[in-house]
Design an enzyme around this catalytic site. Sequence first.
Site, mmCIF file in Angstrom:
data_model
loop_
_atom_site.group_PDB
_atom_site.id
_atom_site.type_symbol
_atom_site.label_atom_id
_atom_site.label_comp_id
_atom_site.label_asym_id
_atom_site.label_seq_id
_atom_site.Cartn_x
_atom_site.Cartn_y
_atom_site.Cartn_z
ATOM 1 N N LYS A 62 6.540 -4.253 -4.094
ATOM 2 C CA LYS A 62 7.969 -3.938 -4.081
ATOM 3 C C LYS A 62 8.539 -4.017 -2.674
ATOM 4 O O LYS A 62 9.602 -4.549 -2.446
ATOM 5 C CB LYS A 62 8.181 -2.543 -4.670
ATOM 6 C CG LYS A 62 9.630 -2.081 -4.682
ATOM 7 C CD LYS A 62 10.433 -2.881 -5.681
ATOM 8 C CE LYS A 62 11.903 -2.538 -5.675
ATOM 9 N NZ LYS A 62 12.703 -3.611 -6.298
ATOM 10 N N CYS B 298 0.814 -1.211 0.000
ATOM 11 C CA CYS B 298 0.000 0.000 0.000
ATOM 12 C C CYS B 298 0.850 1.264 0.000
ATOM 13 O O CYS B 298 1.969 1.269 0.509
ATOM 14 C CB CYS B 298 -0.867 0.027 1.246
ATOM 15 S SG CYS B 298 -1.830 -1.459 1.478
ATOM 16 N N ASN C 49 -1.713 2.057 5.928
ATOM 17 C CA ASN C 49 -0.840 0.949 5.504
ATOM 18 C C ASN C 49 -0.602 0.072 6.716
ATOM 19 O O ASN C 49 -0.428 0.580 7.825
ATOM 20 C CB ASN C 49 0.526 1.480 5.035
ATOM 21 C CG ASN C 49 0.440 2.182 3.705
ATOM 22 O OD1 ASN C 49 -0.611 2.221 3.087
ATOM 23 N ND2 ASN C 49 1.567 2.731 3.274
ATOM 24 N N GLY C 50 -0.524 -1.234 6.492
ATOM 25 C CA GLY C 50 -0.243 -2.137 7.609
ATOM 26 C C GLY C 50 -1.454 -2.987 7.943
ATOM 27 O O GLY C 50 -2.407 -3.083 7.159
ATOM 28 N N ARG D 130 5.213 -0.058 -6.177
ATOM 29 C CA ARG D 130 5.224 -0.841 -4.946
ATOM 30 C C ARG D 130 4.232 -2.000 -4.992
ATOM 31 O O ARG D 130 4.275 -2.869 -4.138
ATOM 32 C CB ARG D 130 4.912 0.072 -3.751
ATOM 33 C CG ARG D 130 5.945 1.166 -3.580
ATOM 34 C CD ARG D 130 5.498 2.153 -2.541
ATOM 35 N NE ARG D 130 5.508 1.554 -1.225
ATOM 36 C CZ ARG D 130 6.536 1.607 -0.397
ATOM 37 N NH1 ARG D 130 7.629 2.221 -0.760
ATOM 38 N NH2 ARG D 130 6.485 1.054 0.791
ATOM 39 N N TRP E 270 -3.058 -2.694 -1.420
ATOM 40 C CA TRP E 270 -2.652 -4.068 -1.740
ATOM 41 C C TRP E 270 -3.413 -4.937 -0.752
ATOM 42 O O TRP E 270 -3.142 -4.909 0.448
ATOM 43 C CB TRP E 270 -1.138 -4.190 -1.553
ATOM 44 C CG TRP E 270 -0.531 -5.462 -2.076
ATOM 45 C CD1 TRP E 270 -0.211 -5.737 -3.377
ATOM 46 C CD2 TRP E 270 -0.124 -6.597 -1.311
ATOM 47 N NE1 TRP E 270 0.367 -6.986 -3.453
ATOM 48 C CE2 TRP E 270 0.427 -7.530 -2.212
ATOM 49 C CE3 TRP E 270 -0.180 -6.928 0.046
ATOM 50 C CZ2 TRP E 270 0.927 -8.759 -1.797
ATOM 51 C CZ3 TRP E 270 0.317 -8.148 0.460
ATOM 52 C CH2 TRP E 270 0.866 -9.062 -0.467
ATOM 53 N N GLU F 109 18.505 -17.132 -7.544
ATOM 54 C CA GLU F 109 18.061 -15.789 -7.914
ATOM 55 C C GLU F 109 17.492 -15.786 -9.342
ATOM 56 O O GLU F 109 16.472 -15.147 -9.614
ATOM 57 C CB GLU F 109 19.236 -14.808 -7.770
ATOM 58 C CG GLU F 109 18.987 -13.382 -8.232
ATOM 59 C CD GLU F 109 17.820 -12.686 -7.547
ATOM 60 O OE1 GLU F 109 17.292 -13.199 -6.550
ATOM 61 O OE2 GLU F 109 17.412 -11.635 -8.055
ATOM 62 N N HIS G 42 19.770 -36.693 -6.300
ATOM 63 C CA HIS G 42 19.056 -37.033 -5.058
ATOM 64 C C HIS G 42 17.561 -36.748 -5.179
ATOM 65 O O HIS G 42 16.876 -36.598 -4.175
ATOM 66 C CB HIS G 42 19.674 -36.274 -3.884
ATOM 67 C CG HIS G 42 21.118 -36.601 -3.686
ATOM 68 N ND1 HIS G 42 21.541 -37.823 -3.215
ATOM 69 C CD2 HIS G 42 22.240 -35.898 -3.952
ATOM 70 C CE1 HIS G 42 22.869 -37.850 -3.167
ATOM 71 N NE2 HIS G 42 23.315 -36.688 -3.622
ATOM 72 N N LYS H 31 13.680 -14.744 -10.344
ATOM 73 C CA LYS H 31 13.356 -13.724 -11.359
ATOM 74 C C LYS H 31 12.373 -14.294 -12.374
ATOM 75 O O LYS H 31 11.402 -13.647 -12.727
ATOM 76 C CB LYS H 31 14.607 -13.254 -12.105
ATOM 77 C CG LYS H 31 15.568 -12.359 -11.375
ATOM 78 C CD LYS H 31 15.094 -10.940 -11.181
ATOM 79 C CE LYS H 31 14.368 -10.800 -9.877
ATOM 80 N NZ LYS H 31 15.152 -10.581 -8.698
ATOM 81 N N GLU I 129 8.888 -14.818 -10.855
ATOM 82 C CA GLU I 129 8.296 -13.545 -10.457
ATOM 83 C C GLU I 129 7.641 -12.802 -11.632
ATOM 84 O O GLU I 129 6.539 -12.293 -11.498
ATOM 85 C CB GLU I 129 9.446 -12.679 -9.922
ATOM 86 C CG GLU I 129 9.149 -11.887 -8.705
ATOM 87 C CD GLU I 129 10.386 -11.126 -8.230
ATOM 88 O OE1 GLU I 129 11.492 -11.276 -8.776
ATOM 89 O OE2 GLU I 129 10.217 -10.342 -7.289
HETATM 90 C C1 AGP Z 1 12.944 -9.598 -5.576
HETATM 91 O O1 AGP Z 1 12.874 -9.584 -6.943
HETATM 92 C C2 AGP Z 1 11.704 -9.495 -4.851
HETATM 93 N N1 AGP Z 1 10.840 -8.520 -5.329
HETATM 94 C C3 AGP Z 1 11.730 -9.742 -3.364
HETATM 95 O O2 AGP Z 1 12.147 -11.061 -3.189
HETATM 96 C C4 AGP Z 1 12.577 -8.818 -2.463
HETATM 97 O O3 AGP Z 1 13.927 -9.038 -2.704
HETATM 98 C C5 AGP Z 1 12.218 -9.097 -0.992
HETATM 99 O O4 AGP Z 1 10.872 -8.778 -0.786
HETATM 100 C C6 AGP Z 1 13.082 -8.354 -0.021
HETATM 101 O O5 AGP Z 1 12.952 -6.968 -0.166
HETATM 102 P P1 AGP Z 1 14.019 -5.991 0.464
HETATM 103 O O6 AGP Z 1 15.307 -6.249 -0.218
HETATM 104 O O7 AGP Z 1 13.470 -4.619 0.187
HETATM 105 O O8 AGP Z 1 14.086 -6.295 1.934
#
Ligand code: AGP
Length: 610
Positions: free
Chosen positions: A605, A2, A100-101, A27, A75, A483, A506, A487, A490
């Site tokens: 974000k 949010c 927010n929260g 975000r 959100w 990673e 395994h 990506k 995501e």
């Molecule tokens: C990465 O592509 C993500 N969007 C997500 O995993 C992100 O790295 C994670 O939420 C941690 O965020 P931060 O680095 O702002 O703590």
Amino acid sequence: MCGIVGATSERRISEILIEGLKRLEYRGYDSAGLAVLNDNGDIELVRRVGKVQALKDAVGEQPLSGTTGIAHTRWATHGGVTEANAHPHISGNCIAVVHNGIIENHDKLRQQLQQLGYTFNSDTDTEVICHWIHHERKKHDDFFAAVQATIKHLEGAYGTLVMDCRNPGRLVVARSGSPLVIGLGIGENFVASDQLALLPVTRRFIVLEEGDMADITRTEVKVYDRDGNPVEREVHEFDGHYDAGGKGEYRHYMLKEIHEQPSAVRHALEERLTDHGLADDVFGKGSLELLKRVKHVQIVACGTSYHAGLVARYWLEALAGVSCNVEIASEFRYRTSHVHHDSLLVTISQSGETADTLAALRLSKQLGYLGSLTICNVPTSSMVRESDLAYLTRAGAEIGVASTKAFTTQLVGLLMLTLAIGQFRGMSHEQQSAVVQSLKVLPNKLEEALLLSEAIEALAPEFADKYHSLFLGRGTQYPIAMEGALKLKEISYIHAEAYAAGELKHGPLALIDAEMPVIVVAPNDELLEKLKSNVEEVRARGGIMYVFADKHAHFKSDDSMRVINVTHCDELIAPIVYTVPLQLLSYFVAIIKGTDVDQPRNLAKSVTVE
Ligand code: AGP
């Protein structure tokens, strides 16, 4: 997650609010709304499901004349994605709230309010806040006092902004667990959950501390601490480097940010290296005194930042001679862990506001760590302000939800941490110089890696109709495979898993067939021959591989294997360099699949709630 924007001014503010919301779009959100107090003292409310553009179109049809207002991108957490659940929420046609929260005791408060005769129009936890303020308003003449009384009943995390129809030109904010900044203008003031929202109108900010409340008019900002005492908070001038600007020549922020990596790393290195080691105070004034005593490192992070931590473990143990554990913050914070002697708690975070990582940092203060260090991209963030030491990654604003340049600059910071600790733990001058020299050539190596863009774009169609994929790596490339998999899932929504290549036999070998592409990261390091055996295991079972390999690794393309030669580089920086082609791969696959690259579905974000 949010986003909040608020303004009180002499001019009409609906455009400022909408522009602010647009700047927070990155975000992640699913609906948007605003409430403006018009010249007749009535609250005008507009909310829409979907993009801020839909809200803008709606406002465009009925221009709003008010000079004080609040706005929000939601959100969904409590209650589905509907217009009724979108913020702002209103009570008695007079109190408007954005939040927010999460209010954890909202059920109990809702029942009490219902007994008092309040009717709820949404399924959100937020609506209890506005009705409770309305209820308190009957007892308190003063608007601020009513919000203050309400806050005492709330449990959970909130960044809340409130407007009252009987107090035109006045906003009240409260911060507990969700970041809020006040933007200072001339004859006007603003509020936002992220200073990026307010850059078109101001560059001067007050960052509220945990528990702060503020009483804001056009000409005055009064801040109070958690005990209600008036306090002076520092005014920060915005660091221009952190401005994202637009997308420029790029189709998406993510692509722009991928291409910014060489310059981001150059900036990260500036004035931090000498010929043979680190400049003083890279981790903050007096940091060496603390780092000198470190015998163990506990890294805590989430998502991509966690992967950076996993790479760092290899460096810290092999080069700096300290043991290192790396843990996902949401696990760390809820288990009883053993604190090693002379252990440094390191958080890694792009935003510096991730709820689980921040909670882990706060928890660590009671656990007997030597101290805390954050590797973070946002200078004004909670993690930077609450850690003993801070290293700023200097990546600049990262707008794409998928983290790219934040990750590679985190890795640079973690290599510097390896140097900083290693110099006290027997790391030789030669080893230190080697790290420094590798870092210095890194920006050029990243530029060379970016030249693979066209070749990778040409590969992408082969992934677009696939449902599953497997990423393999060994050593420091194992977290890079993780990673790469993150990506891809995501932004392209293709299921992707990463395995340490030695683990294949395994279990995951059972999955191999021609329908599941296997992506292999293969620099020319000491594990190359082992990796080649793993590649043969996949080939023998009919798997189709895409191998990102050093040209000296001698892989050859054939029916079961496409080889993409990556620039030759030192083993030490290979995890950073090999990240780039994997980012490009996920980007180009997502383009073919037509997903919302910068704001992938269901993601935010900055994850400021649990
Ligand atoms: C990465 O592509 C993500 N969007 C997500 O995993 C992100 O790295 C994670 O939420 C941690 O965020 P931060 O680095 O702002 O703590």
